[in-house]
Scaffold this motif. Sequence first.
Motif, PDB file in Angstrom:
ATOM      1  N   UNK A 157      34.177 -53.003  -9.438  1.00 57.55           N
ATOM      2  CA  UNK A 157      33.868 -54.000  -8.413  1.00 57.55           C
ATOM      3  C   UNK A 157      32.579 -53.688  -7.666  1.00 57.55           C
ATOM      4  N   UNK A 158      32.129 -52.425  -7.682  1.00 51.32           N
ATOM      5  CA  UNK A 158      30.877 -52.083  -7.007  1.00 51.32           C
ATOM      6  C   UNK A 158      29.702 -52.787  -7.658  1.00 51.32           C
ATOM      7  N   UNK A 159      29.743 -52.928  -8.960  1.00 49.70           N
ATOM      8  CA  UNK A 159      28.671 -53.624  -9.668  1.00 49.70           C
ATOM      9  C   UNK A 159      28.645 -55.109  -9.364  1.00 49.70           C
ATOM     10  N   UNK A 160      29.812 -55.686  -9.078  1.00 47.23           N
ATOM     11  CA  UNK A 160      29.891 -57.109  -8.772  1.00 47.23           C
ATOM     12  C   UNK A 160      29.266 -57.428  -7.417  1.00 47.23           C
ATOM     13  N   UNK A 161      29.271 -56.461  -6.502  1.00 46.86           N
ATOM     14  CA  UNK A 161      28.724 -56.685  -5.177  1.00 46.86           C
ATOM     15  C   UNK A 161      27.214 -56.557  -5.120  1.00 46.86           C
ATOM     16  N   UNK A 162      26.618 -56.028  -6.181  1.00 47.27           N
ATOM     17  CA  UNK A 162      25.166 -55.839  -6.223  1.00 47.27           C
ATOM     18  C   UNK A 162      24.513 -57.017  -6.939  1.00 47.27           C
ATOM     19  N   UNK A 163      23.265 -57.248  -6.609  1.00 46.36           N
ATOM     20  CA  UNK A 163      22.526 -58.320  -7.268  1.00 46.36           C
ATOM     21  C   UNK A 163      22.342 -58.003  -8.747  1.00 46.36           C
ATOM     22  N   UNK A 164      22.080 -56.723  -9.039  1.00 44.58           N
ATOM     23  CA  UNK A 164      21.980 -56.250 -10.424  1.00 44.58           C
ATOM     24  C   UNK A 164      23.201 -55.376 -10.666  1.00 44.58           C
ATOM     25  N   UNK A 165      24.061 -55.769 -11.605  1.00 47.33           N
ATOM     26  CA  UNK A 165      25.349 -55.100 -11.822  1.00 47.33           C
ATOM     27  C   UNK A 165      25.192 -53.626 -12.180  1.00 47.33           C
ATOM     28  N   UNK A 166      24.084 -53.236 -12.792  1.00 49.18           N
ATOM     29  CA  UNK A 166      23.873 -51.840 -13.181  1.00 49.18           C
ATOM     30  C   UNK A 166      23.660 -50.926 -11.980  1.00 49.18           C
ATOM     31  N   UNK A 167      23.426 -51.497 -10.811  1.00 49.75           N
ATOM     32  CA  UNK A 167      23.224 -50.698  -9.605  1.00 49.75           C
ATOM     33  C   UNK A 167      24.534 -50.290  -8.937  1.00 49.75           C
ATOM     34  N   UNK A 168      25.668 -50.661  -9.511  1.00 51.33           N
ATOM     35  CA  UNK A 168      26.973 -50.330  -8.946  1.00 51.33           C
ATOM     36  C   UNK A 168      27.188 -48.841  -8.733  1.00 51.33           C
ATOM     37  N   UNK A 169      26.946 -47.988  -9.757  1.00 58.02           N
ATOM     38  CA  UNK A 169      27.122 -46.548  -9.559  1.00 58.02           C
ATOM     39  C   UNK A 169      26.190 -45.970  -8.492  1.00 58.02           C
ATOM     40  N   UNK A 170      24.982 -46.506  -8.414  1.00 60.39           N
ATOM     41  CA  UNK A 170      24.046 -46.056  -7.385  1.00 60.39           C
ATOM     42  C   UNK A 170      24.565 -46.413  -5.995  1.00 60.39           C
ATOM     43  N   UNK A 171      25.105 -47.620  -5.871  1.00 68.53           N
ATOM     44  CA  UNK A 171      25.698 -48.048  -4.608  1.00 68.53           C
ATOM     45  C   UNK A 171      26.843 -47.117  -4.205  1.00 68.53           C
ATOM     46  N   UNK A 172      27.705 -46.766  -5.166  1.00 68.43           N
ATOM     47  CA  UNK A 172      28.834 -45.873  -4.866  1.00 68.43           C
ATOM     48  C   UNK A 172      28.362 -44.488  -4.435  1.00 68.43           C
ATOM     49  N   UNK A 173      27.308 -43.983  -5.067  1.00 67.93           N
ATOM     50  CA  UNK A 173      26.776 -42.671  -4.690  1.00 67.93           C
ATOM     51  C   UNK A 173      26.235 -42.697  -3.262  1.00 67.93           C
ATOM     52  N   UNK A 174      25.507 -43.737  -2.912  1.00 67.86           N
ATOM     53  CA  UNK A 174      24.963 -43.859  -1.558  1.00 67.86           C
ATOM     54  C   UNK A 174      26.083 -44.029  -0.549  1.00 67.86           C
ATOM     55  N   UNK A 175      27.112 -44.790  -0.914  1.00 66.81           N
ATOM     56  CA  UNK A 175      28.255 -44.986  -0.018  1.00 66.81           C
ATOM     57  C   UNK A 175      28.988 -43.667   0.218  1.00 66.81           C
ATOM     58  N   UNK A 176      29.168 -42.870  -0.840  1.00 69.69           N
ATOM     59  CA  UNK A 176      29.836 -41.572  -0.695  1.00 69.69           C
ATOM     60  C   UNK A 176      29.044 -40.657   0.231  1.00 69.69           C
ATOM     61  N   UNK A 177      27.723 -40.648   0.072  1.00 71.96           N
ATOM     62  CA  UNK A 177      26.878 -39.832   0.947  1.00 71.96           C
ATOM     63  C   UNK A 177      26.967 -40.297   2.402  1.00 71.96           C
ATOM     64  N   UNK A 178      26.970 -41.597   2.604  1.00 70.51           N
ATOM     65  CA  UNK A 178      27.048 -42.099   3.980  1.00 70.51           C
ATOM     66  C   UNK A 178      28.407 -41.786   4.594  1.00 70.51           C
ATOM     67  N   UNK A 179      29.488 -41.859   3.778  1.00 65.66           N
ATOM     68  CA  UNK A 179      30.815 -41.504   4.283  1.00 65.66           C
ATOM     69  C   UNK A 179      30.862 -40.040   4.690  1.00 65.66           C
TER      70      UNK A 179
END
Length: 144
Positions: free
Chosen positions: A116-138
């Motif tokens: 689902x992280x890929x679905x929230x991004x404009x480019x679906x391949x950025x999903x893992x990158x989004x999760x990594x940034x979210x983990x760091x921010x958490x």
Amino acid sequence: MEEPSEEVIEAITTARKNPNLAKNESAVEESSSSFANLALDLKSKVGVKKAASQILEICRAKNVDLPDDEKKATVRIGRILVQNKSIISGKEIFKIIVSEFGLKQSKEEKFKAKKSAGEGCEVAENGPLFLAIKELSDLYFKVR
């Protein structure tokens, strides 16, 4: 455009701080039978150690996200027990432990989150990158 009300803002911040709140509450309700016949003797060091190890076994069975090291987990639970000596109910102690550590995600939930992280991004391949940034921010903004 109209500003959201204070109740809506508060609900959103609560959901962001603890997205698994309903899941945690249901786990506490389910564990009440496990803690029903648990005798907590918090008057001596030996009693606290015994209670901490018993609670650790129950927490591992209920998938509480405790440290993997047995000794560290027992010490953390023991610290919670000593801080809350006035609370005699095992259910309340478990509720405090779950609120502090949270529950482990199952493999299914982790897979769904990645998908689902890929679905929230404009480019679906950025999903893992989004999760990594979210983990760091958490980790960066983790409240202790």
